[in-house]
Every structure is written in structure tokens, then in C-alpha cells.
Scaffold this active site. Structure first.
Site, mmCIF file in Angstrom:
data_model
loop_
_atom_site.group_PDB
_atom_site.id
_atom_site.type_symbol
_atom_site.label_atom_id
_atom_site.label_comp_id
_atom_site.label_asym_id
_atom_site.label_seq_id
_atom_site.Cartn_x
_atom_site.Cartn_y
_atom_site.Cartn_z
ATOM 1 C CB CYS A 2 16.213 6.627 -38.976
ATOM 2 S SG CYS A 2 15.723 4.928 -38.766
ATOM 3 N NE ARG A 27 15.228 12.318 -36.929
ATOM 4 C CZ ARG A 27 14.668 12.936 -37.953
ATOM 5 N NH1 ARG A 27 14.675 14.239 -38.019
ATOM 6 N NH2 ARG A 27 14.129 12.252 -38.937
ATOM 7 C CD1 TRP A 74 13.004 4.639 -32.455
ATOM 8 C CD2 TRP A 74 11.674 3.952 -34.122
ATOM 9 N NE1 TRP A 74 11.764 4.371 -31.931
ATOM 10 C CE2 TRP A 74 10.922 3.950 -32.922
ATOM 11 C CE3 TRP A 74 11.041 3.567 -35.295
ATOM 12 C CZ2 TRP A 74 9.590 3.580 -32.875
ATOM 13 C CZ3 TRP A 74 9.706 3.194 -35.238
ATOM 14 C CH2 TRP A 74 9.001 3.201 -34.033
ATOM 15 C CG ASN A 98 16.399 8.885 -41.834
ATOM 16 O OD1 ASN A 98 17.229 8.116 -41.373
ATOM 17 N ND2 ASN A 98 16.316 10.156 -41.492
ATOM 18 N N GLY A 99 13.334 6.004 -43.518
ATOM 19 C CA GLY A 99 12.129 5.688 -44.291
ATOM 20 C C GLY A 99 11.938 4.192 -44.382
ATOM 21 C CD GLU A 478 -1.213 15.994 -24.831
ATOM 22 O OE1 GLU A 478 -1.612 15.143 -25.653
ATOM 23 O OE2 GLU A 478 -0.015 16.332 -24.750
ATOM 24 C CE LYS A 482 2.802 14.513 -23.407
ATOM 25 N NZ LYS A 482 2.124 15.100 -24.526
ATOM 26 C CD GLU A 485 4.411 10.959 -24.835
ATOM 27 O OE1 GLU A 485 3.893 12.081 -24.825
ATOM 28 O OE2 GLU A 485 4.876 10.463 -25.861
ATOM 29 C CG HIS A 501 -22.250 4.365 -19.900
ATOM 30 N ND1 HIS A 501 -23.550 3.924 -19.844
ATOM 31 C CD2 HIS A 501 -22.305 5.708 -19.825
ATOM 32 C CE1 HIS A 501 -24.367 4.957 -19.765
ATOM 33 N NE2 HIS A 501 -23.632 6.059 -19.749
ATOM 34 C CE LYS A 599 9.266 16.417 -30.264
ATOM 35 N NZ LYS A 599 8.134 16.511 -29.301
HETATM 36 C C1 AGP Z 1 3.232 13.374 -27.812
HETATM 37 O O1 AGP Z 1 3.786 13.549 -26.580
HETATM 38 C C2 AGP Z 1 3.850 12.478 -28.730
HETATM 39 N N1 AGP Z 1 5.149 12.129 -28.513
HETATM 40 C C3 AGP Z 1 3.182 12.150 -30.037
HETATM 41 O O2 AGP Z 1 1.892 11.735 -29.737
HETATM 42 C C4 AGP Z 1 3.129 13.247 -31.114
HETATM 43 O O3 AGP Z 1 2.279 14.276 -30.721
HETATM 44 C C5 AGP Z 1 2.674 12.616 -32.440
HETATM 45 O O4 AGP Z 1 3.598 11.643 -32.827
HETATM 46 C C6 AGP Z 1 2.482 13.626 -33.540
HETATM 47 O O5 AGP Z 1 3.647 14.310 -33.830
HETATM 48 P P1 AGP Z 1 3.614 15.632 -34.695
HETATM 49 O O6 AGP Z 1 2.842 16.644 -33.912
HETATM 50 O O7 AGP Z 1 5.049 16.005 -34.875
HETATM 51 O O8 AGP Z 1 2.926 15.313 -35.980
#
Ligand code: AGP
Length: 604
Positions: A2, A27, A74, A98-99, A478, A482, A485, A501, A599
Site C-alpha cells: 500500500c 510498490r 495491496w 498502510n500496515g 537469484e 528473477k 517473479e 539426490h 516492491k
Molecule cells: C526481488 O526481486 C524481490 N522482489 C524481493 O525478493 C525483495 O528482494 C525482498 O522482498 C526484499 O526486499 P528488500 O531488499 O527491500 O528488503
């Protein structure tokens, strides 16, 4: 997640509100709304689900308004429907939140008994009814805000508007950030700096338990006893062009291409000819770091993957033992803190709820010190941590993190060099390796056309495997994250040696297996793991600087530049970022705002 944006101005603001909400889009959100003072200070409210353009279609209703709160939601409690979209309204009050309000069920029952009727499924709606309830008792908005804050459990950033106080907005926060922008003929409330920098660089950060009253001419901040407090005005260093696309089709692409300059800047700021410059982590920190014997790293998602690389680096070059934990797990674990242990939190945003609560927990344990590696100045994480390192990579707008990851790795590499000093490692050699990174990144950008072609081989796949060994394993994690997501293709990452395994059972001629294979002491082992895949006719995509025969149909070799092993993780992730970007383009997904993701993950 949010986002909040509020303006009190002397001029009409409807277009500014829409622009501000668009700046908060990164966000992650699924609906948006605005509430402003209309004629006789009555509240006019518009809401829409889906993209901001749906809200824009209703904007004519807000013609002429000069004071309003707005929100991108959100969904957490209740589906992304109109009734759950903020602002929520009670008799005199409109609020955005927010929260998460943890005691909302109890408050809801209490307010229902007082005659309040709930229109949404959200936890947030209790806030406007509570404020209204207290306002009815005292006819004083400040008292109402304090009493409401005293009743709420959980985290919140709230912006409120009241029909009895024209041209005025209120805001309060606890565990979720609010900043106030100071303009010339307008003042602003926001959950982050991005919508504000279009109007002013001058801002004040609110702290937990404070509340503020703003109009176009003034900002007054109070503590919970309603005493006015003076807070410093800071000047943001963010350039507003940093938050625009600058000719790129997506922020993710722009951010991938910013990595070279960011690393170059960091190199010139922190790396001397033969040494890392003194005390780059803060005053007298070299001495402090010299005595560290253990490190606990904590982060989420990409930031957690960076900590896994750091663990490997530091344990390789020093006698320091490291643990790396996902923040959402660290919080609930029993943690044994040995003497001389440093706690390191890693976060792009500095607002990730799990990482913040981990740091809060760490502050109560017996750590020698806490260090936050972060990209956002004045974030909650940097305000809480005693040592801070700001990466200064500029705003990262794309939900898929790219430049934050390589800046985190670069920072952690500097930390590795400093921590390895007393173990007799040659700082000079490490520094020479580090100084090559930005030039090598140029060579990686030249691979984009080749990667674009390869991406078509992933477009119709539903599952993929990513492999790595040593520091390349977190890169596999990582790279898989990517791809997942932004292209919605399932991707699992494994240590290459783990394949036999279990995951080998998945391999057949349809399964793409991506492998990161730098030419180092582990390469021989990884190659035999790959042979296991090839024997089952799996399609391999090998990122390597090793000479490998290209004679097999199902083997695709993507030639990487030669580079010292130390800098492999920073370089090998960049073509993988480009690969997922091009797969996502081919699948026509919303690259910068993937479905269901936010985000800044500000809820636990
Ligand atoms: C990565 O592409 C993400 N969207 C997500 O994993 C992100 O790295 C994670 O939410 C942590 O965010 P931050 O680094 O702002 O704490």
C-alpha cells in the site's frame, strides 16, 4: 505494498494526486482511491479497482479540490474490490492506511456495539470509525488521533481528513513510515519520497508515536502527549529523473543498465589503488570490524541471496563464521549470540517488515554491533541500526530487484576485504579484482542480443532448473527468483551436486537446466553434474568462461568473459537478469509490476 499520498495546497491538486499515485504504483497495488474536501468541506471520494487510469476516469468529481488524501491498496484483509478500497469513511472522517491492525476483530466488535456499521472486510476500516468515535466525544481531532493510536495494535501509517477542519490533513505512524514534504504553497504526506520529489526535495521523517497536522502553509508535528516537537528538515539527494524511464521500455531494463555506473561510482568512492578506503562503514568501523569473529546475516528474497554469497566469501577469506537467515525465520528462532558477533541486515528498501522486526529482535540480543546495508536513506532500517551503509544505487522501481542485488554484493565484497585483512589475505590482489568489475559489466551488456535469442527457448516452458556450486549457488537461486517473479515460469535452484539426490528425476528432454559454471576449482565437479543432465537429454544452458565442446544439440553455451573468481557472482547474475527480462517480454507479462507482488513488503 500500500502507498499513501496526501496534499494540502493553495491550488487544485487532482492531477498531482494521480501523478503521485502513479509514482507509488511500483510498490504493487490492486486498487486506488482519493478523498478530498469539496464544497463546505464535505468529503468527495472516488475509488477504482485495477490500474490508476481507472481512477483517472472519475477525476472530474474532484475538480477544484486543494486538500486530499489518496492511497494505493495491496490487498491483505479482504479481496481487491471497491468496498475494500481506501479511503474508508466514517461520519466526519476519511482515512487511508498502510500496515496491519492486529486487534481489528476486537475493535470491530466494540465499534459495532457502539452502532458503527462496517462496509468493508478490511482491518483498516476500524481506524476511521474509532477516530470518528473519539472525535464525537471531544470535538478535537488531535485528541481523537491520540486515543485512536492508543487503541490500535499492530503497524500503521495513517493519513486522515476531517469535514470539520477544512484544508487540513492529519497523519500518524507506528512501524510503517510516513514522510512529510515541505513545498512552497503546498505540503505533502507520503509513505515514501517518490511522489514528493516531483514537488520538493525538503522533507521530514516521522517517528513512531508521533502525529502531524498539515495544511498548505504549515506542518506541525506532535508527540503522543500533544506537545509540539521540532524535527530537522532534510534535503533528499534523489534526482527526479532517476525515477523516470529515460528511454528504456521498462524500469527493470533501465536498472539492469544502471549497474555499471553504480559499481563504477562505488569503486571510485570506496576503493583506493591498493586498499579499500578507511572506515567506509562509518567512523572507526575498521577497528570494530577487526575484532568480529561471527556474523549473522538477515534479509529477504534477493537481499537474502546476497547474504548467502557474503557468507561464502567471508568464510573463504577469513576465520569468521557466518550464518545467513531469511528474516521471516530469524524472528521466530532461538538465536545463540556468541561474543564478538555482528548482526548484518540487508534490504534494498529498508522497509521490509520481516527484516525490520529481525533487527528489532537483534537489538535486544547481545550483538557487538548492528550493521544495515540499505539503498534508502532515512528508511526505518537505517534509523534503527547502529551502523549503516547506504548503497546509493538510486530508486529501484522495478519489483524485480537487479541493481540493488549487485550493489549489495559489491558492498559485501568490500566488507569481505576489510574482514579478511587480519587473516593475511592480500588486499591488494582483491582490490585489483574489484577494480575490474565495471569494465567487465560492459562486456555483459554486449550479450543481450544472444540472450534475447535464447529466451525464446524458455517462452513455452512451465518448469526450469537452475544450478550452481560455491558462490554460484546463490546466483542460481537469484536467477531462478528473477525468472519466477516476472515470467511466472516455475524455477527451482539447486547446488549442482544435489541434482542426483532427487531433482534429476524431473529431467527429460523438455526440461531447461540453466547452469552457472565459472572456470574455477569447482568446474570439473559441476561438469560431471551437467553430464548427468545431458545423459537424460535435458536441455542445458551453460553460462561459462570455460572452453566446452558445443557439439551436442541440447547444450547451449553462453560465453562469459574471463574474470577473477572473486567477482564471479556480481558478473554472472547480469545475463541471468537479462534472460528473465526477455522471457517476460516474450510472455507479455507486466515486467515492472508482476502479479501478486509488491516492491516494499511492509507486512509480516
Ligand atoms: C526481488 O526481486 C524481490 N522482489 C524481493 O525478493 C525483495 O528482494 C525482498 O522482498 C526484499 O526486499 P528488500 O531488499 O527491500 O528488503
Amino acid at each position: 505494498m500500500c502507498g499513501i499520498f496526501g496534499i494540502s495546497s493553495t491550488k487544485p491538486i487532482s492531477n498531482q494526486l494521480i501523478k503521485g499515485l502513479s509514482k507509488l504504483e511500483y510498490r504493487g497495488y490492486d486498487s486506488a482511491g482519493i478523498s478530498g474536501h469539496g464544497i463546505n468541506s464535505k468529503l468527495i471520494t472516488i475509488k477504482a479497482t485495477g490500474p490508476i487510469k481507472n481512477l483517472k476516469n472519475k477525476l472530474s468529481k474532484l475538480k477544484g479540490i486543494t486538500t486530499a488524501v489518496s492511497h494505493t491498496r495491496w490487498a491483505t484483509h479482504g479481496q481487491p474490490t471497491l468496498k475494500n478500497t481506501h479511503p474508508h469513511l466514517s461520519e466526519y472522517i476519511g482515512i487511508v492506511h498502510n500496515g496491519i491492525i492486529e486487534n481489528y476483530i476486537d475493535l470491530r466488535s466494540y465499534l459495532k456495539r457502539k452502532g458503527y456499521v462496517f462496509k468493508s472486510d478490511t482491518d483498516s476500516e476500524v481506524i476511521c470509525h474509532l477516530m470518528n468515535y473519539y472525535f464525537n466525544k471531544t470535538a478535537d481531532m488531535q485528541s481523537s488521533i491520540v486515543s485512536t493510536a492508543n487503541s490500535l495494535e499492530g503497524s500503521y501509517a495513517i493519513a486522515a481528513i476531517n469535514t470539520h477542519t477544512p484544508h487540513t490533513l492529519y497523519t500518524s505512524c507506528k512501524g510503517s513510515p510516513i514522510i512529510l514534504g515541505k513545498g512552497l504553497d503546498a505540503n505533502y504526506i507520503s509513505s515514501d519520497i517518490t511522489p514528493i520529489i516531483d514537488h520538493t526535495k525538503h522533507f521530514i521523517s516521522m517517528d513512531d508515536g508521533e502525529f502531524a497536522e498539515i495544511n498548505s502553509a504549515s506542518i506541525k508535528i506532535f508527540n503522543k502527549n500533544k506537545k509540539v516537537i521540532k524535527k530537522p528538515t532534510k534535503v533528499s539527494k534523489i534526482d527526479k529523473n532517476q525515477a523516470s524511464l529515460m528511454g528504456h521500455r521498462h524500469f527493470m531494463h533501465k536498472e539492469i543498465y544502471e549497474q555499471k555506473t553504480i559499481i563504477k561510482d562505488m569503486t571510485s568512492r570506496y576503493v583506493g589503488t591498493n586498499k579499500i578506503l578507511p572506515n567506509i562503514f562509518g567512523h572507526n568501523t575498521d577497528k570494530l570490524l577487526e575484532n568480529i569473529e561471527h556474523i549473522h546475516f538477515v534479509g529477504c528474497g534477493t537481499s537474502y541471496h546476497a547474504s548467502l554469497v557474503a557468507k561464502d566469501w567471508i568464510e573463504q577469506f577469513s576465520k569468521i563464521t557466518c550464518t545467513a537467515e531469511v528474516a521471516s525465520e530469524y524472528k521466530y528462532k532461538k538465536i545463540n549470540v556468541l561474543p564478538k558477533t555482528l548482526f548484518v541486515s540487508i534490504s534494498q528498501s529498508g522497509e521490509t517488515a520481516d527484516t525490520i522486526s529481525s533487527l528489532k529482535k537483534a537489538l535486544k540480543l547481545r550483538y557487538t554491533n548492528t550493521l544495515a546495508i540499505c539503498n534508502v536513506a532515512e528508511s526505518t532500517l537505517t534509523r534503527l541500526s547502529s551502523m549503516n551503509f547506504l548503497m546509493n544505487a538510486g530508486p529501484e522501481i522495478s519489483v524485480a530487484s537487479t541493481k540493488a542485488f549487485t550493489s549489495q554484493l559489491f558492498t559485501l565484497l568490500l566488507l569481505t576485504v576489510i574482514l579478511s585483512r587480519k587473516y593475511g589475505k592480500t588486499e591488494k590482489k582483491m582490490v585489483q579484482d574489484i577494480r575490474q568489475i565495471d569494465k567487465k559489466i560492459d562486456e555483459l551488456y554486449k550479450m543481450e542480443d544472444e540472450i534475447k535469442k535464447i529466451s525464446s527457448k524458455f517462452k513455452n516452458k512451465e518448469h526450469t532448473l537452475f544450478l550452481g556450486k560455491g558462490t554460484s549457488y546463490p546466483i542460481a537461486l537469484e536467477a531462478a527468483l528473477k525468472l519466477k517473479e516476472i515470467s511466472y515460469i516455475h524455477a527451482s535452484a539447486y547446488h549442482s551436486g544435489e541434482l542426483k539426490h532427487g531433482p534429476l528425476a524431473l529431467v527429460d528432454k523438455k526440461m531447461p537446466v540453466v547452469c552457472f559454471l565459472p572456470d574455477n576449482h569447482l568446474a570439473r565437479l559441476v561438469l560431471s553434474n551437467l553430464a548427468e543432465v545431458e545423459a537424460r537429454q535435458g536441455q542445458t544452458f551453460i553460462f561459462t568462461n570455460k572452453k566446452i565442446a558445443r557439439n551436442k544439440k541440447q547444450v547451449e553455451v553462453i560465453k562469459m568473459p574471463d574474470c577473477p573468481d572473486l567477482i564471479v557472482p556480481i558478473l554472472y547474475i547480469i545475463p541471468a537478469q537479462l534472460l528473465s527480462y526477455h522471457v517476460a517480454l516474450k510472455k507479455n507479462t507486466d515486467v515492472d509490476k508482476p502479479r501478486n507482488l509488491a516492491k516494499s513488503v511492509t507486512v509480516e
